[in-house]
Write a protein that holds these residues in place. Sequence first.
Motif, PDB file in Angstrom:
ATOM      1  N   GLU A 171      -6.688   2.268  -5.523  1.00  0.00           N
ATOM      2  CA  GLU A 171      -7.244   1.588  -4.338  1.00  0.00           C
ATOM      3  C   GLU A 171      -8.775   1.489  -4.461  1.00  0.00           C
ATOM      4  OE1 GLU A 171      -7.050  -0.375  -0.680  1.00  0.00           O
ATOM      5  OE2 GLU A 171      -5.435   0.241  -2.043  1.00  0.00           O
ATOM      6  N   TYR A 172      -9.363   2.545  -4.996  1.00  0.00           N
ATOM      7  CA  TYR A 172     -10.808   2.528  -5.171  1.00  0.00           C
ATOM      8  C   TYR A 172     -11.234   1.468  -6.189  1.00  0.00           C
ATOM      9  CZ  TYR A 172     -15.455   4.015  -6.602  1.00  0.00           C
ATOM     10  OH  TYR A 172     -16.793   4.028  -6.911  1.00  0.00           O
TER      11      TYR A 172
ATOM     12  N   SER B 143       2.387  14.744  -4.570  1.00  0.00           N
ATOM     13  CA  SER B 143       1.220  15.485  -5.036  1.00  0.00           C
ATOM     14  C   SER B 143       0.634  14.875  -6.307  1.00  0.00           C
ATOM     15  CB  SER B 143       1.591  16.946  -5.272  1.00  0.00           C
ATOM     16  OG  SER B 143       2.493  17.073  -6.365  1.00  0.00           O
ATOM     17  N   PHE B 144       1.455  14.141  -7.073  1.00  0.00           N
ATOM     18  CA  PHE B 144       0.964  13.450  -8.274  1.00  0.00           C
ATOM     19  C   PHE B 144       0.603  11.998  -7.973  1.00  0.00           C
ATOM     20  CE2 PHE B 144       3.589  16.866 -10.051  1.00  0.00           C
ATOM     21  CZ  PHE B 144       2.723  17.390 -10.988  1.00  0.00           C
ATOM     22  N   VAL B 145       1.451  11.350  -7.203  1.00  0.00           N
ATOM     23  CA  VAL B 145       1.275   9.910  -6.972  1.00  0.00           C
ATOM     24  C   VAL B 145       0.100   9.640  -6.032  1.00  0.00           C
ATOM     25  CG1 VAL B 145       2.362   7.842  -5.995  1.00  0.00           C
ATOM     26  CG2 VAL B 145       3.695   9.410  -7.404  1.00  0.00           C
ATOM     27  N   GLY B 146      -0.063  10.490  -5.016  1.00  0.00           N
ATOM     28  CA  GLY B 146      -1.101  10.244  -4.011  1.00  0.00           C
ATOM     29  C   GLY B 146      -2.489  10.070  -4.601  1.00  0.00           C
ATOM     30  N   PRO B 147      -2.955  11.006  -5.420  1.00  0.00           N
ATOM     31  CA  PRO B 147      -4.294  10.825  -6.010  1.00  0.00           C
ATOM     32  C   PRO B 147      -4.409   9.562  -6.859  1.00  0.00           C
ATOM     33  CG  PRO B 147      -3.585  13.099  -6.217  1.00  0.00           C
ATOM     34  CD  PRO B 147      -2.397  12.321  -5.735  1.00  0.00           C
TER      35      PRO B 147
ATOM     36  N   GLY C  67     -13.139  -0.602  -3.972  1.00  0.00           N
ATOM     37  CA  GLY C  67     -14.398   0.120  -4.038  1.00  0.00           C
ATOM     38  C   GLY C  67     -14.534   1.192  -2.969  1.00  0.00           C
ATOM     39  N   ARG C  68     -13.457   1.640  -2.384  1.00  0.00           N
ATOM     40  CA  ARG C  68     -13.512   2.700  -1.374  1.00  0.00           C
ATOM     41  C   ARG C  68     -12.268   3.596  -1.475  1.00  0.00           C
ATOM     42  NH1 ARG C  68     -12.309  -0.577   4.279  1.00  0.00           N
ATOM     43  NH2 ARG C  68     -10.285  -1.468   3.623  1.00  0.00           N
ATOM     44  N   ILE C  69     -12.424   4.783  -0.961  1.00  0.00           N
ATOM     45  CA  ILE C  69     -11.328   5.759  -0.978  1.00  0.00           C
ATOM     46  C   ILE C  69     -10.986   6.146   0.453  1.00  0.00           C
ATOM     47  CG2 ILE C  69     -10.661   8.119  -1.612  1.00  0.00           C
ATOM     48  CD1 ILE C  69     -12.311   7.850  -4.108  1.00  0.00           C
ATOM     49  N   LYS C  70      -9.718   6.130   0.779  1.00  0.00           N
ATOM     50  CA  LYS C  70      -9.231   6.602   2.071  1.00  0.00           C
ATOM     51  C   LYS C  70      -8.615   7.994   1.879  1.00  0.00           C
ATOM     52  CE  LYS C  70      -8.108   2.016   3.911  1.00  0.00           C
ATOM     53  NZ  LYS C  70      -7.019   1.152   4.454  1.00  0.00           N
ATOM     54  N   LEU C  71      -9.043   8.913   2.683  1.00  0.00           N
ATOM     55  CA  LEU C  71      -8.533  10.282   2.565  1.00  0.00           C
ATOM     56  C   LEU C  71      -7.282  10.528   3.400  1.00  0.00           C
ATOM     57  CD1 LEU C  71     -11.835  12.371   2.629  1.00  0.00           C
ATOM     58  CD2 LEU C  71     -10.434  11.751   0.673  1.00  0.00           C
ATOM     59  N   ILE C  72      -6.858   9.523   4.149  1.00  0.00           N
ATOM     60  CA  ILE C  72      -5.747   9.753   5.072  1.00  0.00           C
ATOM     61  C   ILE C  72      -4.479  10.152   4.349  1.00  0.00           C
ATOM     62  CG2 ILE C  72      -5.160   7.279   5.105  1.00  0.00           C
ATOM     63  CD1 ILE C  72      -4.782   9.847   7.974  1.00  0.00           C
ATOM     64  N   GLN C  73      -4.208   9.469   3.227  1.00  0.00           N
ATOM     65  CA  GLN C  73      -2.989   9.806   2.491  1.00  0.00           C
ATOM     66  C   GLN C  73      -3.093  11.191   1.865  1.00  0.00           C
ATOM     67  OE1 GLN C  73      -2.118   6.623  -0.291  1.00  0.00           O
ATOM     68  NE2 GLN C  73      -0.714   5.663   1.169  1.00  0.00           N
ATOM     69  N   LEU C  74      -4.281  11.469   1.281  1.00  0.00           N
ATOM     70  CA  LEU C  74      -4.455  12.799   0.697  1.00  0.00           C
ATOM     71  C   LEU C  74      -4.401  13.877   1.774  1.00  0.00           C
ATOM     72  CD1 LEU C  74      -7.293  12.100  -1.897  1.00  0.00           C
ATOM     73  CD2 LEU C  74      -4.844  12.343  -2.317  1.00  0.00           C
ATOM     74  N   ALA C  75      -4.984  13.574   2.937  1.00  0.00           N
ATOM     75  CA  ALA C  75      -4.944  14.547   4.041  1.00  0.00           C
ATOM     76  C   ALA C  75      -3.513  14.757   4.513  1.00  0.00           C
ATOM     77  CB  ALA C  75      -5.812  14.059   5.197  1.00  0.00           C
ATOM     78  N   THR C  76      -2.770  13.645   4.589  1.00  0.00           N
ATOM     79  CA  THR C  76      -1.360  13.763   4.998  1.00  0.00           C
ATOM     80  C   THR C  76      -0.582  14.620   4.016  1.00  0.00           C
ATOM     81  OG1 THR C  76      -1.437  11.584   6.041  1.00  0.00           O
ATOM     82  CG2 THR C  76       0.740  12.472   5.502  1.00  0.00           C
ATOM     83  N   LEU C  77      -0.828  14.364   2.713  1.00  0.00           N
ATOM     84  CA  LEU C  77      -0.148  15.154   1.693  1.00  0.00           C
ATOM     85  C   LEU C  77      -0.561  16.622   1.780  1.00  0.00           C
ATOM     86  CD1 LEU C  77       1.589  15.386  -0.845  1.00  0.00           C
ATOM     87  CD2 LEU C  77      -0.435  14.760  -2.184  1.00  0.00           C
TER      88      LEU C  77
END
Length: 547
Positions: free
Chosen positions: A305-306, A295-299, A310-320
């Motif tokens: 990565e951004y 919950s801390f590391v993911g964001p 220059g882009r953000i993937k929501l897959i990891q945040l969605a998985t979390l």
Amino acid sequence: MKYLTLIILTLVVGMVSCTRSTDHKQILAEAERIAYTLPDSALALVNVIEPSDLKEDSLRALYHLVTASAHKAKESSMVSDSLIRFSFEYYRDRDNNRFLQSGDLYALYLFWAGDGKRALGLLDSIVALPDIPQRLMIQLLQSRIGIGGAEFDSKNNLRYIKRLLELDNDSANQIEYTYQLCENYQYAGHGDSALIIIDRLIDHARMNHLGNEHFKYTYEKIGILEEIGRYDESNAQVDYILQHAPHNSAIPYLHLWKALNYFNTGAFAKATHELAIADSCAKDRIDVDNNYYESFVGPLREFLEYRKNGRIKLIQLATLNNSQRDRFNRMESTRWETEQNALLQENRALTLKAQNERNTTILIIVLLASIIISLGAVWNIQKRKRKTIEAEERAETLQKMVDELSAPATPSNGHESLRRAMLQQLGIIKMVAETPTEQNREMLRKISSIGSDTNGALVNWKNVYEIIDNLYSGFYSLLHERYGNLLTEKEEQIIVLMIAGFSTKEISVITSQTTATIYVRKSSVRKKLGVPEKEDIVAFLRHEASV
């Protein structure tokens, strides 16, 4: 017998009710005494009580107060303590101390039930009341601060913590309140004040050689320095801990703090490096909660990565997020199952209670039936004994009259002549005198009745009345004329025999009534004629006849 049975039933039910009520009071009093010091023992005591058995509101209120107090002391869930509201309302105008305690517990229940705002509002209204004992005020403020922290009400918490510092002089509590003050300053956005307090706590831990506390306060200082933008100092604190406690369980989070500090200073490569170290340290460690760590590391990982692509993937945040949602759902499912199991246990308890009550009822009925049968048997025995005694007394009295009639006649006064004349009317006595056997008495009585003009009675009352009138100047005629509308025939016969000098036992034999019946009829005569209680009926009637 009917009234006796009712009295016995009332006594049995009353004794059972009083015994249960007394037992419940004693159990609840002891449980209340140890609820905060020995909560498990207190719960074990109240568990023997079935709440539906508590008919008095005072006992019900105390039961819920004790149960909720023990749950609070155990720091266990209070979701099941909804009925503490009954205690809170009951004690409002009856017991101030218990009212305050139940208010504290009711607020905790609201918090556990998910209504933190109402819990805070309730506690705020209670602590504002006047004349609260210091011990209870400390307890209320501690609950207010705990719930306020969970509800992120840090600004209001600050004044309550300062109030606690003034009231509670316990040294251990003073340290804990100071630490809470530091945390709430930090969450309220007063990082500088939080830093001053945390340095004071670190010095206290170092001077008193409190290793664990020293590590905890130093770790807390890392976050405070990061919050106020002093990133290099924050990293310095991380390095200090890594140097002096290289094997502690917070290693992944320490590298995470360094990664965050480097990220905030624009050192993204160093941030990525430290984040990789943090991931490596957290891997396969059983003392690290992976969901909490992610919950801390993911964001932060996505932010890096951004910066790189220059882009953000929501897959990891969605998985979390999905993982956390699944965990929450599992917790809700577990809570629901716990509540269902509690309801099932309650239903089983109610079923068992109903069976016990039915068995108890059957036992009471059997017991009462046994008592009634026993009393009936005793009563019948006593009745037979009384009848036997009365029969013996009647036989003895009858024999005396037989002997009196059989004795040679001697010159006598009018009274004795009347008595003898009446005895001669007893045709049955004459025959009994000739054949005085118990078996022949009924037969002889019938024979005597046939042979004499008595209409089945032992005495020819018409002749007796004439004798009474002749000897006592028309006494019977005057009696019948004055009181015939009040007296029954049996009562007139008794009065005549009393005038003739016959005893109560003799009268019972002659009139074929029990001795008890004769006494009852005498009382009736006394009441009807207005004879004073201590005055002799015969004397009263003779006086009346002479007037």
